[in-house]
Design an enzyme around this catalytic site. Structure first.
Site, mmCIF file in Angstrom:
data_model
loop_
_atom_site.group_PDB
_atom_site.id
_atom_site.type_symbol
_atom_site.label_atom_id
_atom_site.label_comp_id
_atom_site.label_asym_id
_atom_site.label_seq_id
_atom_site.Cartn_x
_atom_site.Cartn_y
_atom_site.Cartn_z
ATOM 1 N N LYS A 165 0.673 -1.052 -0.144
ATOM 2 C CA LYS A 165 0.089 0.020 -0.059
ATOM 3 C C LYS A 165 0.889 1.223 0.120
ATOM 4 O O LYS A 165 1.549 1.702 0.934
ATOM 5 C CB LYS A 165 -0.855 0.216 1.173
ATOM 6 C CG LYS A 165 -1.900 1.189 1.207
ATOM 7 C CD LYS A 165 -2.511 1.577 2.430
ATOM 8 C CE LYS A 165 -1.551 2.408 3.125
ATOM 9 N NZ LYS A 165 -1.599 3.949 2.723
ATOM 10 N N GLY A 217 7.649 4.549 7.990
ATOM 11 C CA GLY A 217 6.495 5.586 8.246
ATOM 12 C C GLY A 217 6.979 6.135 9.798
ATOM 13 O O GLY A 217 8.083 6.003 10.331
ATOM 14 N N SER A 218 6.001 6.975 10.296
ATOM 15 C CA SER A 218 6.265 7.642 11.686
ATOM 16 C C SER A 218 6.504 6.633 12.760
ATOM 17 O O SER A 218 5.890 5.401 12.531
ATOM 18 C CB SER A 218 5.346 8.523 12.048
ATOM 19 O OG SER A 218 4.151 7.904 12.169
ATOM 20 N N THR A 219 7.043 6.923 13.737
ATOM 21 C CA THR A 219 7.277 6.020 15.037
ATOM 22 C C THR A 219 5.819 5.883 15.719
ATOM 23 O O THR A 219 5.429 4.811 15.924
ATOM 24 C CB THR A 219 8.242 6.861 16.085
ATOM 25 O OG1 THR A 219 9.709 6.609 15.123
ATOM 26 C CG2 THR A 219 8.084 6.020 17.176
ATOM 27 N N GLU A 220 5.058 6.901 15.485
ATOM 28 C CA GLU A 220 3.799 6.668 15.996
ATOM 29 C C GLU A 220 3.020 5.780 15.511
ATOM 30 O O GLU A 220 2.356 4.862 16.240
ATOM 31 C CB GLU A 220 3.070 8.224 15.824
ATOM 32 C CG GLU A 220 1.785 8.239 16.659
ATOM 33 C CD GLU A 220 0.917 9.672 16.028
ATOM 34 O OE1 GLU A 220 1.683 10.372 15.392
ATOM 35 O OE2 GLU A 220 -0.310 9.767 16.366
ATOM 36 N N GLY A 228 4.156 3.256 13.702
ATOM 37 C CA GLY A 228 4.779 2.087 13.763
ATOM 38 C C GLY A 228 4.620 1.455 15.012
ATOM 39 O O GLY A 228 4.469 0.058 15.190
ATOM 40 N N GLU A 264 10.472 15.191 15.555
ATOM 41 C CA GLU A 264 10.814 15.113 14.115
ATOM 42 C C GLU A 264 9.814 16.252 13.429
ATOM 43 O O GLU A 264 8.700 15.802 13.612
ATOM 44 C CB GLU A 264 10.513 13.516 13.771
ATOM 45 C CG GLU A 264 11.006 13.287 12.335
ATOM 46 C CD GLU A 264 10.838 12.212 11.777
ATOM 47 O OE1 GLU A 264 9.801 11.143 12.203
ATOM 48 O OE2 GLU A 264 11.697 11.522 11.086
#
Lengths: 274, 490, 306
Positions: free
Chosen positions: B195, B247-250, B252, B400
């Protein structure tokens, strides 16, 4: 009346290079004749703190030096072979388990100064750069030991973690904690700097959630976890993106992947010029 | 005096305005609508929904793409599962040939892909042309070569494919991240459902056409478009055996939590807040280039961006003067212009996030520098920005920003530099600039980051493993190590 | 030289920053990808002509050859009077007089190489005498070579002293100091030699004699530009730059101007501060200008060879 009154040993947690009672002051009795310290979340917190403090020093030792210390652990363990056989219930099976534990220390001791040559690479990038990748320890590793085999199961997990340069907070089997606590005595006489490896006993449900959610633990070897425990550990681990090594039959064997699973790969670039 | 002979030089002193140098777009065909690429064909989404994708430099709608929801995700995973049987058993050398064929087609259609990447994402054409697309092709070429050599890569370990891989990629390097995900997965004998990000789906859909052109067996690669919900459905699908996310840590963390207990293999490549450390003996002019490349490359939409400049106090004044001067020369504007250095911010949402964090920097008392530059009226833009007087506790030094915003901090000794560089939950990358060899090696040892660039920055190569420590994720992409997450090994 | 001067030079040379080869080459290459079109291309090409030191440095040079070159330099394209003259004609000392003769009454300057060009391997007295005679013969500009032997053996003081002496001997003439970067081996040395020459009083620093390969390259020129920029910031003195040798196409010339514009800025976009030493470059610039004017690609048959 027996003609000799045995001097019994007080079992203690091995924490920061010392043998201490649980700060909780509590104990539990997995067998009728023995009191095992019931480590608390504060003991766990203290263990992570000393493990963090010991990390830079242990990771910074030469690979050769770490190998010598691990080999020393094998020597100490082998020297207490009979004691461990007795604690494991005696018999040939117990003997084989102790031998397996000794072998694990020796085998992983040998990996300390070979792993980078097997798991590291020099990468031929398309440009004027020197580029290489080397394994480095992940940091503080929590080890959840399986109940069975109580000694070899623990050693097969802490030895690769230590060989890679991590420091370890191990949760011993709740059901069979004795070999783990005696192993603490082996570790204490094997030249591990204080805090490099720590062994806690107690109730899994009182300790595991705190280990899994601890923000200063980098990875958890969840070998000893049940399905439900594993799910809970993986969920809690997400809070700081811990690496979680899942229970896997493979980990009962000797494999360098047991070391690399708890290591990071660092890639370094530098231009090549005059 | 000789020079009195010179005539008036006023003409010469007029500025060197580069005339517009737009990349041609007439060779590019973007359809009005795209379906989902499942089982080797474009199909209408069962959801019945489409959403627009825009050019962030003009806000013009480029196309409408399908939104895959539960039934569509099921269908894609099913197609991948079916294809897995034969693809996993295909002789490795045949697998290799398909992957290499894809690599060649990427090269053949490079300019078309570069133009679409720039139109859909806002990045300067010089970057999509010289970095994104060539590297994407190189990735397929590199991993195509591994496909029939896995036994040599992992001797005694019986490498086997895992199964269906669910892959979710970000909007900052759309085709390149696709290559990082799909190339090793296919080489290892897996099939994939990928995706792309909702703001940059178009090159992935062109890639679907390339799979058709390469006659890749149907279902080996499936591309489904959609937003977070689609991604979440994909990674949680029970038949997906391997999840890879960049992608973002959030997000993830959400994925790590949502896959807990599933037994799925997981790799995460997440955020960063890299320190770029400059010592007083550094080759300053090249360090300035490295700093600029570190934070303004791709508008700072780079997870490994050198967003914290740590400069030794004794050289801070000289370095910052050079840096400001250099930033003044950056050309912001039409991403399709070949001379553009800074393109458009990828989306309105991202622009607002950058603006919010920059505002917090001002409020917390950091000093801001932005070169005089005019922002186009339409589209999403943010000028290159330097914050000085930043301390570790400021939000702009910890969070970030993912934009063209540099936070400058100073240090006095190597130990202090290391302490500040590592004082972050992230650990993706770091830079170090010094002429002293032993210090380079010491610094690279001390820095807790997965990629350390010494006397360079933001270099990438298919042979070079990439990935983070700590909250920047786990697993490596690129190189021999990049195969490991896609294989079952004894 | 006094001891204080020795110490001074030592600290200057010790303070010269190093250059990372890969970094500087990548930067130069990335600027080489700038796309300069239409009006800005015409502007750049005309500027390149106005910055050109049209050069002939051959053993076979004759007054006739120099005369032809001067005519070309004054009016490069007989078909298009709007094309400007070059900055200077650059010749050997023996050809100064014929050049002066032909350029009288024009804006075109006479530049002469001197100091035992190209090797510089002779006695200081001879170099000084050559310089003085060249100026006396009418040279507006002197292109000297540094003593690379002394430089590479670490005798910076000798190189420095020689430049100072030549500068004095050149008097009012403009002094361009040729580093011969192709013999210096590293960008570090290029930067060091640049600083040395500027400190010793060079009006211009110049890459090459044209007799050694490699001659001017974009990264070497970039390193010298960075040295000039820092020297200007530290001393306030603006030193000029002349890449020479190997610049044969209009496209290359435009790339050098991009390098100049983005490194030293508009203040250096003038023949007073930037020159290009070249010979065949001129016709390529003319052909490109004609192409821009007419829209058709050009043939060499329509441009004079002098």
């Amino acid at each position: 009346m027996p003609d000799r009154v045995e001097v019994r040993k007080t079992y203690k947690l091995y924490l920061g290079g010392e043998f201490v009672r649980s700060e909780s002051g509590r104990s539990y009795q997995p067998a009728a004749d023995v009191n095992i310290p019931r480590g608390s979340r504060k003991d766990l917190r203290d263990a992570v703190r000393v493990a963090r403090g010991a990390f830079a020093g242990w990771a910074g030792k030469t690979a050769m030096n770490r190998g010598q210390v691990l080999y020393r652990a094998a020597e100490m363990l082998d020297g207490r072979r009979q004691q461990f056989i007795a604690e494991l219930g005696g018999g040939r099976r117990a003997g084989r388990e102790v031998d397996a534990a000794v072998e694990a220390f020796i085998w992983y001791a040998g990996w300390t100064d070979k792993l980078a040559q097997v798991a590291g690479t020099v990468n031929p990038v398309a440009g004027p750069y020197f580029n290489f990748t080397i394994p480095e320890p992940t940091g503080v590793v929590g080890v959840v030991a399986p109940d069975e085999p109580a000694l070899a199961g623990l050693v097969l997990r802490i030895a690769p973690a230590l060989a890679g340069g991590n420091t370890v907070v191990a949760l011993a089997s709740e059901k069979s904690p004795l070999p783990a606590l005696t192993l603490g005595e082996v570790l204490a006489t094997s030249d591990f700097p204080p805090g490099v490896v720590n062994v806690l006993t107690g109730f899994r449900k009182e300790l595991l959630p705190w280990l899994a959610s601890h923000m200063d633990v980098n990875a958890i070897d969840a070998s000893g976890c049940s399905r439900e425990e594993l799910t809970a550990v993986e969920e809690a681990a997400a809070a700081n993106v811990k690496r979680v090594v899942k229970p896997n039959g493979r980990r009962a064997r000797l494999t360098p992947q047991a070391v690399t699973d708890l290591m990071e790969m660092k890639t370094v670039w530098h231009p090549i010029g005059v | 005096m000789a020079l009195t002979k010179r005539r008036d030089t006023a003409l010469a002193k007029q500025s060197f305005d580069y005339a517009p140098a737009p990349e041609a777009v007439d060779h590019v065909k973007i359809a009005d609508r795209y379906g989902l690429f499942i089982g080797g064909k474009f199909v209408e989404p069962k959801s019945g929904k489409h959403f627009p994708t825009i050019n962030p430099a003009t806000e013009a709608v480029l196309s409408h793409v399908a939104e895959a929801l539960a039934a569509d995700v099921d269908r894609a995973v099913e197609a991948a599962s079916r294809a897995q049987q034969s693809w996993g058993r295909l002789s490795p050398s045949r697998r290799a040939r398909y992957i290499l064929r894809i690599s060649r087609i990427l090269q053949e259609r490079a300019r078309e892909l570069a133009v679409v990447e720039t139109m859909d994402g806002g990045k300067p054409i010089k970057e999509s042309r010289d970095v994104d697309i060539p590297l994407a092709a190189a990735h397929f070429f590199y991993y195509g070569g591994w496909a029939d050599k896995l036994e040599w890569a992992f001797p005694n370990r019986s490498p086997r494919p895992i199964g269906v891989c669910g892959q979710v990629i970000p909007w900052n390097f759309p085709l390149l991240m696709l290559a990082w995900k799909i190339a090793p997965a296919l080489a290892a004998g897996n099939t994939v459902v990928l995706k792309p990000a909702e703001t940059t789906p178009l090159t992935a859909l062109l890639f679907a056409e390339i799979c058709q052109q390469a006659e890749l067996p149907p279902g080996v690669v499936n591309i489904i478009t959609g937003a977070g919900k689609t991604g979440s459905l994909l990674v949680q699908h029970p038949d997906v055996r391997k999840v890879a996310f960049t992608g973002s840590t959030e997000v993830g963390k959400l994925i790590q939590r949502s896959t807990a207990g599933s037994g799925k293999r997981l790799t995460l490549e997440l955020g960063g807040k890299a320190a770029n450390v400059v010592f007083d003996d550094a080759p300053l002019d090249q360090a300035v280039e490295g700093i600029v490349n570190g934070i303004y490359f791709n508008q700072g939409h780079v997870c490994c961006a050198g967003s914290r400049l740590l400069v030794q106090e004794s050289v801070a004044g000289a370095l910052l003067e050079k840096l400001r001067r250099r930033v003044d020369t950056l050309r912001l504007g039409d991403p399709l212009d070949k001379n553009t250095d800074i393109g458009a911010i990828n989306s309105k949402a991202q622009l607002e996030k950058i603006e919010g964090l920059v505002e917090s920097g001002r409020e917390e008392g950091a000093e801001i520098y932005q070169p005089p530059c005019e922002l186009p009226a339409k589209g999403f833009w943010f000028p290159p920005t330097i914050f000085t007087g930043v301390s570790q506790s400021h939000r702009i030094a910890r969070e970030e920003i993912f934009g063209p915003v540099l936070s400058v901090l100073t240090f006095r000794t190597p130990a202090e530099a290391v302490e500040k560089a590592n004082n972050t939950p992230y650990g993706l990358s770091a830079g170090v600039w010094t002429e002293k060899g032993s210090r380079i090696l010491w610094m690279t040892q001390q820095l807790r980051a997965g990629v350390v660039w010494a006397n360079t920055y933001n270099r990438f190569d298919p042979t070079s493993p990439f990935g983070g420590y700590k909250e920047s994720g786990f697993g490596r992409e690129g190189g021999l190590h990049g195969l490991i997450p896609y294989l079952e090994l004894n | 030289m006094a001891i204080s001067s020795l110490v001074h030079l030592g600290s200057i040379m010790g303070g010269v920053r190093t250059v990372d080869q890969v970094g500087v080459e990548e930067r130069a290459a990335s600027l080489g990808k700038r796309s300069i079109k239409k009006a800005s291309k015409v502007w750049a090409l005309e500027l390149a002509i106005r910055m050109m030191d049209l050069t002939t440095l051959e053993g076979a040079d004759t007054p006739g050859k120099v005369a032809a070159l001067c005519s070309k330099g004054i009016r490069p394209d007989p078909a298009d009077p709007s094309v400007p003259s070059v900055a200077a004609i650059c010749v050997y000392p023996a050809m100064i007089r014929p050049a002066v003769e032909h350029l009288r009454g024009t804006d075109v300057l006479v530049a002469s190489v001197a100091t035992a060009f190209p090797s510089g391997q002779t006695f200081l007295d001879v170099k000084l005498a050559e310089t003085k005679e060249a100026v006396a013969a009418g040279a507006d500009e002197i292109d000297m070579v540094i003593d690379r032997g002394a430089f590479l053996s670490g005798d910076y003081q000798k190189v420095y002293d020689e430049i100072v002496a030549i500068k004095e001997a050149a008097g009012a003439a403009h002094l361009k100091v040729i580093l011969e970067t192709g013999e210096l081996g590293t960008y570090d040395n290029v930067r060091r030699a640049s600083v040395l020459a500027m400190t010793a009083g060079a009006d211009f620093i110049k890459t090459s004699t044209g007799k050694i390969n490699p001659a001017a390259t974009p990264p070497v020129t970039l390193v010298m530009m960075e040295a000039i920029r820092d020297f200007h910031r530290e001393t306030g003195r603006a030193v000029g730059l002349k890449p020479a040798g190997g610049i044969r196409t209009a496209k290359q010339a435009v790339q050098y101007l991009v390098l100049l514009y983005e490194t030293l800025g508009p203040e250096w976009m003038t023949p007073e501060r930037f020159r290009i030493g070249a010979s065949s470059l001129l016709n390529d610039c003319l052909m490109q200008l004609a192409k821009e004017r007419t829209g058709a690609y050009q043939s060499g048959d329509y441009f004079t060879l002098d």
